[in-house]
Design an enzyme around this catalytic site. Structure first.
Site, PDB file in Angstrom:
ATOM      1  N   THR A  39      33.226  30.252  46.964  1.00 54.40           N
ATOM      2  CA  THR A  39      33.999  29.054  46.665  1.00 54.40           C
ATOM      3  C   THR A  39      34.111  28.183  47.905  1.00 54.40           C
ATOM      4  OG1 THR A  39      35.249  30.107  44.918  1.00 54.40           O
ATOM      5  CG2 THR A  39      36.275  28.219  45.994  1.00 54.40           C
ATOM      6  N   GLN A 112      27.830  31.465  38.588  1.00 51.79           N
ATOM      7  CA  GLN A 112      28.932  32.349  38.206  1.00 51.79           C
ATOM      8  C   GLN A 112      29.941  31.561  37.382  1.00 51.79           C
ATOM      9  OE1 GLN A 112      32.264  33.621  40.840  1.00 51.79           O
ATOM     10  NE2 GLN A 112      31.326  35.653  40.717  1.00 51.79           N
ATOM     11  N   HIS A 187      32.071  36.276  35.718  1.00 60.60           N
ATOM     12  CA  HIS A 187      33.018  36.731  36.738  1.00 60.60           C
ATOM     13  C   HIS A 187      34.137  37.512  36.063  1.00 60.60           C
ATOM     14  CE1 HIS A 187      35.051  37.099  40.409  1.00 60.60           C
ATOM     15  NE2 HIS A 187      35.285  35.845  40.720  1.00 60.60           N
ATOM     16  N   TYR A 192      40.822  37.105  38.093  1.00 60.85           N
ATOM     17  CA  TYR A 192      40.717  36.023  37.126  1.00 60.85           C
ATOM     18  C   TYR A 192      40.794  36.591  35.709  1.00 60.85           C
ATOM     19  CZ  TYR A 192      39.757  33.388  41.293  1.00 60.85           C
ATOM     20  OH  TYR A 192      39.884  32.823  42.544  1.00 60.85           O
ATOM     21  N   ARG A 239      30.161  40.491  37.461  1.00 59.60           N
ATOM     22  CA  ARG A 239      30.764  40.890  38.740  1.00 59.60           C
ATOM     23  C   ARG A 239      32.132  41.514  38.486  1.00 59.60           C
ATOM     24  NH1 ARG A 239      32.239  37.761  44.478  1.00 59.60           N
ATOM     25  NH2 ARG A 239      30.813  39.046  45.680  1.00 59.60           N
ATOM     26  N   GLY A 334      28.146  37.215  51.891  1.00 60.26           N
ATOM     27  CA  GLY A 334      28.975  36.050  51.683  1.00 60.26           C
ATOM     28  C   GLY A 334      29.150  35.214  52.922  1.00 60.26           C
TER      29      GLY A 334
END
Length: 384
Positions: A39, A112, A187, A192, A239, A334
């Site tokens: 993000t 994603q 995701h 989330y 994921r 990442g």
């Protein structure tokens, strides 16, 4: 930009497994190095990706696979300012520019898709509360990533609404294919909506979407099946973050919960399972799974026969070792990809690695986004 350097100088022999090709269904990946979804909060107020994003992703096309950042499947699924979406024609057009740039640079790119669920605020929904499996606010932190909006008690989704959530993912997957993506990652981690349904710390329902692990995994099964119907099985990944406490997540029996999820995803025959390993906290340290193997990527081998991506603080050496030991097929990086657009080349050459500047992770423009130099470029100077 001045960037710190981290010592990561493995010998080529030790990193060779990272550079063997891999077939993800019919998609040939030239190496096992995956750019993790990151993000960056640089979309506009309508969720349209920044014009700079095409350059940003194309710079990183040397990855075996790029997984683009978490992208909302609907306005209801939006959680923060300046996060991208894929539910309007303008958003789709913005993403098309990005996929064209990546493909022109020789890369491969998935997107994603996510729904924020309770990780949102009424300010993003015309005063209406965010939604979740149960009316339980996230914690223990007190505010969203923007540092402004406090966590809010969500409204529990009704059973009759859940087909609509599944439909949002399916529609976003259709837009993803039309925008030129090579596939879609669902995701189901990091606190989330799909993770909220999976874990009993957030899901205290007593209907067919709550209670036992099989019921709690139902929405994930339905969403994944909807995305498969659009993209095909091998072009879909999921994921998960089994032990991560991110965004207040917890589960009373994670081994049982995520074993159920893995078996369900195995039955759906998806392309890959992307595992955020235990203890990952965003640092550039050795993976915590080396110290605590419970629910690390390799533990899913008996339950899931597709490709496994391991994520979590890996270096070139530790990532190669996980492949060599058959604990993973691909390794996601990442923060290292933020500061090193040519990360695979640096790994191959045992070159120094630049350290990322955390102050520019979220929001802003080119600084800390597209101005990290490759090895064959002179260092940039941007006052950082």
């Amino acid at each position: 930009m001045s960037a710190t350097l981290t010592a990561d100088r493995p010998k080529l022999a030790a990193t060779t497994p990272l550079f063997s090709p891999f077939w993800l269904g019919r998609l040939r990946l030239p190496n096992r190095i995956v750019m993790a979804p990151l993000t960056r909060a640089r979309a506009d107020e309508h969720g349209v990706p920044s014009e700079l994003a095409a350059e940003y992703y194309a710079q990183r096309a040397g990855a075996g696979l790029i997984i683009a950042e978490a992208t909302a499947v609907s306005r209801q699924g939006t959680g923060y300012d300046n996060w991208p979406g894929l539910y309007t024609a303008a958003q789709q057009a913005g993403w098309r520019t990005i996929t064209d740039a990546v493909h022109a640079a020789g890369g491969r790119i998935f997107i994603q898709l996510f729904h924020a669920g309770r990780m949102s605020h009424p300010a993003f929904h015309q005063g209406e509360p965010p939604v979740g499996p149960s009316p339980i606010a996230a914690g223990p932190a007190t505010e969203l990533y923007d540092g402004v909006h406090p966590f809010t008690r969500p409204r529990a989704l009704r059973v009759a609404e859940l087909a609509g959530i599944t439909g949002q993912f399916g529609a976003a997957a259709e837009r993803a294919m039309a925008a030129g993506f090579d596939g879609v990652e669902v995701h189901a981690g990091n606190g989330y909506l799909l993770d909220q349904f999976l874990r009993d710390g957030a899901n205290q329902r007593d209907d067919e979407y709550g209670g036992n692990p099989r019921n709690r995994a139902r929405l994930l099964r339905e969403v994944t099946a909807a995305v498969i119907s659009v993209c095909g099985r091998s072009r879909v990944g999921v994921r998960i973050s089994p032990l991560s406490p991110t965004n207040g997540m917890a589960d009373s029996d994670p081994a049982t919960t995520f074993s159920q999820a893995a078996r369900d995803l195995q039955a759906l025959d998806i392309g890959y399972l992307h595992v955020i390993e235990p203890g990952v906290n965003g640092t550039l340290s050795a993976p915590a799974s080396a110290r605590s193997p419970e629910l690390a990527s390799g533990s899913f081998r008996p339950k899931f026969s597709g490709a496994i991506i391991a994520a979590g603080g890996h270096t070139a050496q530790t990532g190669a070792a996980r492949i060599q030991q058959d604990q993973a097929d691909l390794i996601a990086y990442g923060q290292l990809f933020i500061a090193n657009p040519d990360l695979p080349a640096r790994f191959r050459l045992s070159a120094p690695l630049a350290g990322p500047q955390r102050a520019t992770f979220y929001g802003g423009g080119a600084a800390g986004y597209t101005d990290y130099p490759a090895l064959d470029q002179p260092p940039c100077v941007s006052g950082m």
